[in-house]
Scaffold this motif. Structure first.
Motif, PDB file in Angstrom:
ATOM      1  N   UNK A 123     -14.083   2.516   2.330  1.00 31.79           N
ATOM      2  CA  UNK A 123     -16.092   3.046   1.687  1.00 31.79           C
ATOM      3  C   UNK A 123     -16.663   4.690   2.441  1.00 31.79           C
ATOM      4  N   UNK A 138       0.589  -1.321   0.161  1.00 36.59           N
ATOM      5  CA  UNK A 138      -0.078   0.158   0.244  1.00 36.59           C
ATOM      6  C   UNK A 138       0.925   1.230  -0.209  1.00 36.59           C
ATOM      7  N   UNK A 139       2.202   0.741   0.575  1.00 37.90           N
ATOM      8  CA  UNK A 139       2.694   2.145   0.012  1.00 37.90           C
ATOM      9  C   UNK A 139       3.323   2.541  -1.145  1.00 37.90           C
ATOM     10  N   UNK A 151       4.584   7.856   1.488  1.00 40.97           N
ATOM     11  CA  UNK A 151       3.161   7.161   1.284  1.00 40.97           C
ATOM     12  C   UNK A 151       2.319   6.714   1.722  1.00 40.97           C
ATOM     13  N   UNK A 152       1.471   6.160   1.844  1.00 42.84           N
ATOM     14  CA  UNK A 152       0.203   5.428   1.971  1.00 42.84           C
ATOM     15  C   UNK A 152      -1.303   4.846   1.200  1.00 42.84           C
ATOM     16  N   UNK A 153      -1.162   4.784   0.129  1.00 40.77           N
ATOM     17  CA  UNK A 153      -2.430   4.623  -0.774  1.00 40.77           C
ATOM     18  C   UNK A 153      -3.921   3.374  -0.233  1.00 40.77           C
ATOM     19  N   UNK A 154      -5.011   3.873   0.263  1.00 37.89           N
ATOM     20  CA  UNK A 154      -5.887   2.708   1.021  1.00 37.89           C
ATOM     21  C   UNK A 154      -7.281   3.635  -0.006  1.00 37.89           C
ATOM     22  N   UNK A 155      -8.002   2.709   0.059  1.00 37.84           N
ATOM     23  CA  UNK A 155      -9.395   2.459   0.484  1.00 37.84           C
ATOM     24  C   UNK A 155     -10.332   2.433   1.313  1.00 37.84           C
ATOM     25  N   UNK A 190     -12.348  -3.159  10.644  1.00 37.81           N
ATOM     26  CA  UNK A 190     -12.271  -2.147   9.196  1.00 37.81           C
ATOM     27  C   UNK A 190     -11.908  -1.173   9.753  1.00 37.81           C
ATOM     28  N   UNK A 236     -23.642  -0.398   2.656  1.00 35.12           N
ATOM     29  CA  UNK A 236     -23.198  -0.936   4.510  1.00 35.12           C
ATOM     30  C   UNK A 236     -24.076  -0.981   5.439  1.00 35.12           C
ATOM     31  N   UNK A 264       4.331  11.379  12.404  1.00 33.33           N
ATOM     32  CA  UNK A 264       4.511  10.010  12.645  1.00 33.33           C
ATOM     33  C   UNK A 264       5.574   9.713  14.329  1.00 33.33           C
ATOM     34  N   UNK A 294     -20.308  -2.424   9.554  1.00 37.54           N
ATOM     35  CA  UNK A 294     -19.213  -3.152   8.700  1.00 37.54           C
ATOM     36  C   UNK A 294     -18.197  -2.656   8.139  1.00 37.54           C
ATOM     37  N   UNK A 295     -18.456  -1.206   7.139  1.00 34.47           N
ATOM     38  CA  UNK A 295     -18.384  -0.911   5.925  1.00 34.47           C
ATOM     39  C   UNK A 295     -16.870  -0.154   6.591  1.00 34.47           C
ATOM     40  N   UNK A 296     -16.001   0.131   5.641  1.00 38.06           N
ATOM     41  CA  UNK A 296     -14.024   0.515   6.217  1.00 38.06           C
ATOM     42  C   UNK A 296     -14.193   1.908   6.328  1.00 38.06           C
ATOM     43  N   UNK A 314       3.746  10.976   6.859  1.00 39.66           N
ATOM     44  CA  UNK A 314       2.479   9.884   5.075  1.00 39.66           C
ATOM     45  C   UNK A 314       2.404  10.540   4.672  1.00 39.66           C
TER      46      UNK A 314
END
Lengths: 231, 1007
Positions: free
Chosen positions: B124, A170-171, B118-122, B190, B440, B214, B145-147, B230
């Motif tokens: 809900x 994910x980085x 960096x961090x890439x997240x998806x 989640x 959700x 951080x 229960x959704x992210x 980050x």
């Protein structure tokens, strides 16, 4: 010829027992001796990868996996012929992998509407030379449109695994890698940082990252860098 | 311990009194507690004064307790000094050594050794802001229960609740309620809760970019590889903005003296940090919310006088509480000025009229703190970054979102909901709605159904109370030179007057004329007050005169009124703030260091370095490398004591007189298959490939439709329906795309497909008169004789090592040469085998520089060096490669007059008369008589017509002199002429010659 009975993963004791196999023009040199000349793209990084691995995330190279680039319009005679020869139905949509989706045998990865990548085992384990595999599958295509090319040395395969492997990816991978979206057995061509790779989830905590050979050093170092905080 | 913090209250606050933290400010040690910010520690030490103002050098004090701070900026010293950090958001950690800044920072010239990633997240649902609304939203969404990703810029959750830890929320003290929600969220698998994380940019598709701090709070215990900051790239199905609101100061004379502080900040310093900003306070407010500061001060033991600008004073509920607390309240009054320079000594209080002018005499009230509240501005930055609409709400006296952006939701103070229960209801409701929108819902079915959002809507205005829109308070002496509007930019009401006096009408123009809102706080403090001021300075006619496309065009125009002194009151009615409109919000919401945005893409990891399988050998043998695209290619291999020229001369000699070898793996390679492959190649190359025999190779050039050279390479015919094409190293990807484009979109009827095999094959070029001997040793099965293995042919064979190989007779030097192709993983072995096989011929590795010299002596062009997208094959002297019989891409362009007439630039060679002079590539060429009396000093009197320029330039070992290739107008007709090369202010004579300088009859290719 459509030989779907390829021996893909023979028992380990067969390894090295391919001496003098009936390869045409091997000049009498045992195939094992020829294979010993191979040097995988991440060969010099074995130690770095070991040192960079730990309980939470591990990186290693799975070198020399046989790979065939296949161009065949899906659901046509070409794809049927190729599927027959591979012994695996071809995937038909983005992300789909057919065959051994965990990478334990022959798997076929969807790359584009008429383009897939068949991935098998290292000849050193399977005894099947990628030249021969590729020629056999190409022969099945006969005069149909499409293409089968041996690209085994084109990419190498890195295996990133462990409970923190997802975070490492994910980085630098912008895709949604959540299991609901990217389940085990899915594979896509994508970018890892600035580098194009094929990313294939072979297990809940196990991923294959397949860069082209010239990018292997960079991708290994990039991943090791991302792994440092989990070491 | 308490003695070191004289303004610290004995009890209360969300600080850890057991953990004393030392802080150095401008060399003086100050003590605080864990849980403090730098600003709250300063407040606890009675040090309200910070640095001076940016331009006028006026002493300034801590104004706020958050990101809107315009005064209290510090430089944090370290390995890499960091400037312009607001003390109000800087967490107190051990080891901080600070310098107070005067409104401006200095970029540290030393590299920043810290790591950023960096961090890439998806997700809900993403929620920005962890006040009561954001926490309620996150909790509800998480329960489905959704992210969920929750962003909070503070190091603690709670938002406004942090300032009121004892208020009851859902029956619990606020601090306990926050703790309970935090525990719930952290237990949910989640949910990601990101504190110290500022969502600073909002983009299409609900892509939110945030920066997380951080490291510092871990006091050096962060392990190796943990980044200091980050950057989070979060793509959310639904986005909830619970971003709160900012309190506005009031514009009166000397409103920047240290000790003047936002009322909400006073509440925060007392409630959250148990730090008392003043003991004798005046609270000056235009609305009900200022009373909270009065109550907090009273409870903390301070004396308080309330100055309420409203004639009628506060609403009923607030009035009752004030009475109960025994507060002294002056209504219809204002603080019209303060005494004091480095600290407030007294406030001048007077009655004011409807225009903010003094009525009667002002009274001097000694005090050390003036808490101000000019009303509230919803924090709409992220909403506005997505072009979310805003409108002026006259009841709430602020710009509020008109409606959420698609797939977004608004809850709490960002939409003017200024009381906790309202925030909870709205937050919970949007949390449910957002989760439901991405599929959700709560499985237990116990979704709160009693969320009466309509009641919140009805109650909103009443809860906010009536705000007097007091945009300017006249002073006792007149003038507006110390009525600060934007404290960070040091802009006053006088500056706004100057702007309108100069004819500025649009708020965007006033912003740029004054620089209001262009500071670090992005107008959080000054923007709305500037707009409010414009409502008093401009008439409705002015507002209507604002050009289309500027803010404020659709709003109604308010009632007539008078303007401040110095500006004639227009007869037309005054505009409302809505009619003035607001300026644009842009990312980043708060400053972000470039180094954080760069992430790990620095130094060695900046970009991929592509290497061939032979790379380790090149390194071991001392190669100097050249970057060709992303490839690391050996440039030359100097031996000890050799410079580049000597090495290249030696390498050239070896290739022309003995044998040399080069790693040509980087060439692009494409395999093409299909019944129509020959026809396809006939169409994309200028020359013919359909009838090329199997086993043969041919050089080809491809052009764009304009007839200009696009790429070149050699094509092998592997089988009736299979070809193997090479491309230039840099052109591999675009040639493949080019072939795909034509086969897919123009000629889908052709049976042809292509696959890149660039990295499947390693290529070793073996070059020179003795190359045949080397190949014979390597490939004992192969008959390498001239008769058996002709030029431009290839053979499949097995090398002595047993490695299968494809060997071609191709030359890029004019010499006898072979190229050995093997699967990449055999590349290193084969290279080493070539070195061994050629050892007794002194086989010499050569790099790209020697390759260039050798090919230039033969006038083999490099696409992209000797061509630039304006050069045809004919210009290169390659008419022979352009078919006159078949059609191909670019062919029709050659019948255009521009391609046929005289005057095209043609490739020739240029020989400097000074045989040792190596012209710089790019040197311009002119007629020998064209210079006139121009000496190269300064500019010539009139333009000198250019004939062309040098594209390649080297020293030739074979010719014993320097030479160049050049594109010259009518070059082939100029052969024998002497021209002038102009470069670096110098001139040199060059003779134009035929492009091919070496082995003109081509006798050497067969050895």
């Amino acid at each position: 010829m459509a030989d779907s009975t390829l021996t893909i993963d023979p028992p380990q004791e067969q390894v090295g027992d391919t001496t003098g196999s009936a390869e045409s023009g091997s000049r009498g040199i045992g195939r094992a001796a020829v294979l010993a000349h191979r040097r995988s793209p991440a060969h010099d990084l074995v130690e770095e990868m070991e040192q960079g691995s730990g309980e939470r995330v591990r990186l290693r190279e799975l070198p020399f996996l046989s790979q065939l680039a296949v161009r065949a319009a899906s659901a046509g005679r070409s794809s049927a012929a190729v599927a027959g020869a591979l012994g695996v139905a071809l995937p038909s949509r983005v992300g789909e992998v057919t065959g051994a989706t965990d990478g334990s045998g022959v798997a076929v990865l969807w790359l584009s509407p008429d383009e897939v990548l068949a991935v098998g085992q290292d000849e050193g384990r399977s005894g099947l030379s990628p030249d021969v595999w590729s020629a056999d599958v190409a022969q099945a295509l006969a005069s149909e449109p499409g293409q089968v090319v041996d690209v085994s040395a084109n990419r190498t395969t890195l295996e990133l695994s462990g409970p923190c492997a997802l975070q490492v990816l994910q980085k630098s991978c912008e895709l949604d890698l959540h299991p609901r979206v990217f389940p085990v057995g899915a594979a896509v061509a994508t970018l890892l940082g600035s580098t194009g790779v094929i990313l294939w989830r072979t297990g809940e905590q196990s991923w294959r990252v397949m860069p082209r050979a010239s990018f292997a050093t960079h991708v290994v170092r990039w991943l090791l860098d991302g792994m440092r905080e989990f070491r | 311990m308490g003695a070191t913090q004289p303004q610290r209250l004995e009890v209360g606050g969300a600080i850890d009194r057991s953990r004393l933290v030392e802080l150095v400010v401008d060399g003086t040690t100050v003590m605080g507690f864990a849980g403090d910010t730098v600003a709250s520690a300063l407040v606890a030490n009675g040090a309200l004064r910070v640095g001076n103002s940016i331009y006028r050098g006026r002493p300034r004090g801590i104004l706020s307790a958050g990101v809107e701070e315009p005064n209290a900026f510090v430089l944090v010293k370290g390995e890499h000094d960091e400037s312009m950090l607001p003390a109000t958001t800087l967490e107190l950690v051990s080891g901080l050594d600070l310098r107070l800044l005067d409104g401006i920072g200095v970029l540290d010239q030393k590299p920043d050794p810290a790591e950023y990633d960096k961090m890439h997240v998806h997700t809900d649902v993403a929620v920005v802001g962890a006040g009561p609304a954001g926490l309620a939203a996150a909790r509800e969404a998480a329960a489905t229960g959704a992210r969920v990703v929750l962003f909070e810029q503070d190091f603690a959750l709670g938002g406004s609740l942090l300032a009121q830890p004892d208020d009851l929320v859902e029956g619990l003290p606020a601090a306990q309620w926050v703790e309970r929600v935090r525990a719930e969220l952290e237990a949910a698998p989640e949910v990601t809760v990101l504190t110290r994380t500022t969502a600073f940019g909002s983009y299409d598709s609900n892509h939110v970019v945030a920066v997380e701090k951080r490291a510092e709070h871990l006091h050096g215990t962060a392990g190796d590889g943990v980044s200091r900051q980050r950057i989070w790239h979060v793509t959310a199905g639904q986005l909830v903005l619970a971003t709160g609101a900012f309190e506005r100061p009031i514009v009166f004379a000397d409103n920047d003296v240290p000790g003047i502080m936002l009322a909400s900040a006073v509440v925060g310093y007392i409630g959250r940090y148990a730090a008392l900003p003043g003991r004798d306070a005046v609270v000056f407010t235009t609305n009900d919310s200022g009373y909270a500061a009065a109550h907090a001060l009273v409870r903390a033991g301070a004396t308080v006088q309330v100055v309420d600008a409203r004639d009628g004073g506060p609403g009923e509920r607030v009035a009752a509480a004030a009475t109960a607390a025994g507060l002294t309240v002056r209504t219809g009054s204002a603080v019209v000025g303060v005494d004091g320079d480095v600290a407030v000594e007294a406030a001048w209080i007077a009655r004011i009229d409807a225009d903010g002018a003094l009525v009667g005499d002002a009274e001097r009230v000694p005090c050390d703190l003036v808490a101000v509240s000019g009303g509230w501005t919803p924090n709409v930055s992220l909403h506005s970054q997505r072009q979310g609409a805003l409108h002026w709400d006259d009841d709430l006296a602020g710009f509020v979102p008109t409606a959420p952006v698609r797939d977004q939701h608004l809850a709490g103070a960002v939409r003017g909901t200024y009381w906790t229960e309202g925030c909870l209801v709205e937050g919970a409701a949007v949390g449910q709605t957002a989760a439901a929108a991405v599929g959700f819902t709560r499985e237990d079915g116990c979704a709160a159904t009693d969320l009466d959002v309509a009641a919140v809507d009805e109650e909103r205005a009443a809860r906010a109370g009536r705000t007097r829109q007091l945009w300017l308070v006249e002073s006792r002496e007149g003038g507006y030179a110390t009525h600060f509007v934007d404290l960070q930019r040091d802009n006053t009401a006088a500056d706004v007057l100057r702007a309108t006096g100069a004819g500025m009408r649009s708020v965007e123009h006033v912003k740029r004329y004054t620089s209001i809102s262009t500071g670090v706080d992005q107008g959080r403090i000054g923007a709305v007050n500037a707009i409010g001021l414009l409502t008093r300075l401009l008439t409705g006619d002015d507002a209507r005169a604002i050009p289309p496309g500027q803010p404020g065009q659709d709003e109604r125009v308010g009632a007539p009124g008078s303007a401040p002194d110095g500006i004639p009151a227009g007869g037309a009615p005054r505009p409302t703030p809505g009619a003035i409109g607001n300026t644009t919000f842009r990312a980043p919401f708060t400053p972000v260091a470039f180094v954080a945005l760069a992430g790990r893409s620095r130094g060695e990891l900046f970009d991929a370095a592509r290497t061939t399988p032979v790379h380790p050998w090149h390194v071991d043998h001392g190669a100097r490398f050249e970057d060709v695209g992303q490839w690391k290619r050996p440039w030359y291999y100097p031996r000890p004591g050799e410079d580049m020229d000597a090495a290249v001369a030696r390498e050239c000699r070896a290739a022309r007189e003995g044998v040399a070898f080069m790693d040509a793996t980087t060439l692009g390679k494409i395999e093409i298959r299909g019944g129509d492959a020959g026809e396809f190649l006939n169409r994309v190359y200028t020359n013919a490939f359909k009838k090329l025999a199997v086993g043969k190779a041919r050089y080809g050039v491809m052009c764009k439709p304009d007839g200009m050279v696009f790429d070149d390479g050699v094509v092998l015919r592997l089988a009736e329906d299979r070809y193997f094409a090479t491309t230039t190293t840099g052109g591999a990807a675009r040639v493949l795309e080019w072939l795909e484009e034509w086969s897919q979109t123009e000629w889908p009827e052709l049976d042809v497909v292509c696959t890149s095999v660039t990295e499947q094959w390693a290529t070793v070029a073996v070059v020179g008169p003795r190359s045949r001997d080397v190949i014979a040793r390597l490939a004992p099965d192969l008959d390498v004789s001239k008769e058996a293995f002709g030029f431009m042919e290839f053979r499949e064979t097995v090398l002595a090592s047993g490695i299968p190989a494809r060997i071609c007779r191709i030359t890029f030097s004019g010499e006898l040469a072979f190229e050995i192709n093997v699967p990449t993983w055999f590349g290193l072995t084969v290279w080493e085998d070539v070195a061994a096989a050629g050892a007794d011929f002194d086989i010499t590795p050569y790099g790209t520089e020697t390759m260039h010299v050798l090919r230039a002596e033969k006038a083999y062009p490099i696409v992209g060096q000797d061509t630039d997208g304006t050069v045809t094959p004919q210009d290169l002297g390659m008419d022979w490669i352009v078919s006159t019989t078949k059609d191909f891409i670019g062919k029709r362009s050659y019948s255009r007059a521009s391609h046929q007439g005289a005057g095209r630039k043609q490739l020739v060679s240029v020989l400097p008369v000074d045989r040792s002079l190596r012209l710089p590539e790019g040197a311009q060429l002119v007629e020998s008589g064209a210079l006139g009396d121009y000496t190269g000093e300064g500019l010539p009197a009139r333009p000198i017509p250019m004939l062309g320029h040098v594209t390649s330039s080297y020293h030739s070992q074979a010719l014993g002199r320097s030479f160049g290739l050049a594109l010259v107008k009518d070059g082939r007709n100029r052969i024998g002429q002497t021209l002038i090369a102009s470069f670096e202010g110098r001139f040199a004579e060059v003779e134009v010659a035929d492009a091919v300088l070496y082995d003109t009859e081509g006798a050497r290719r067969d050895g």
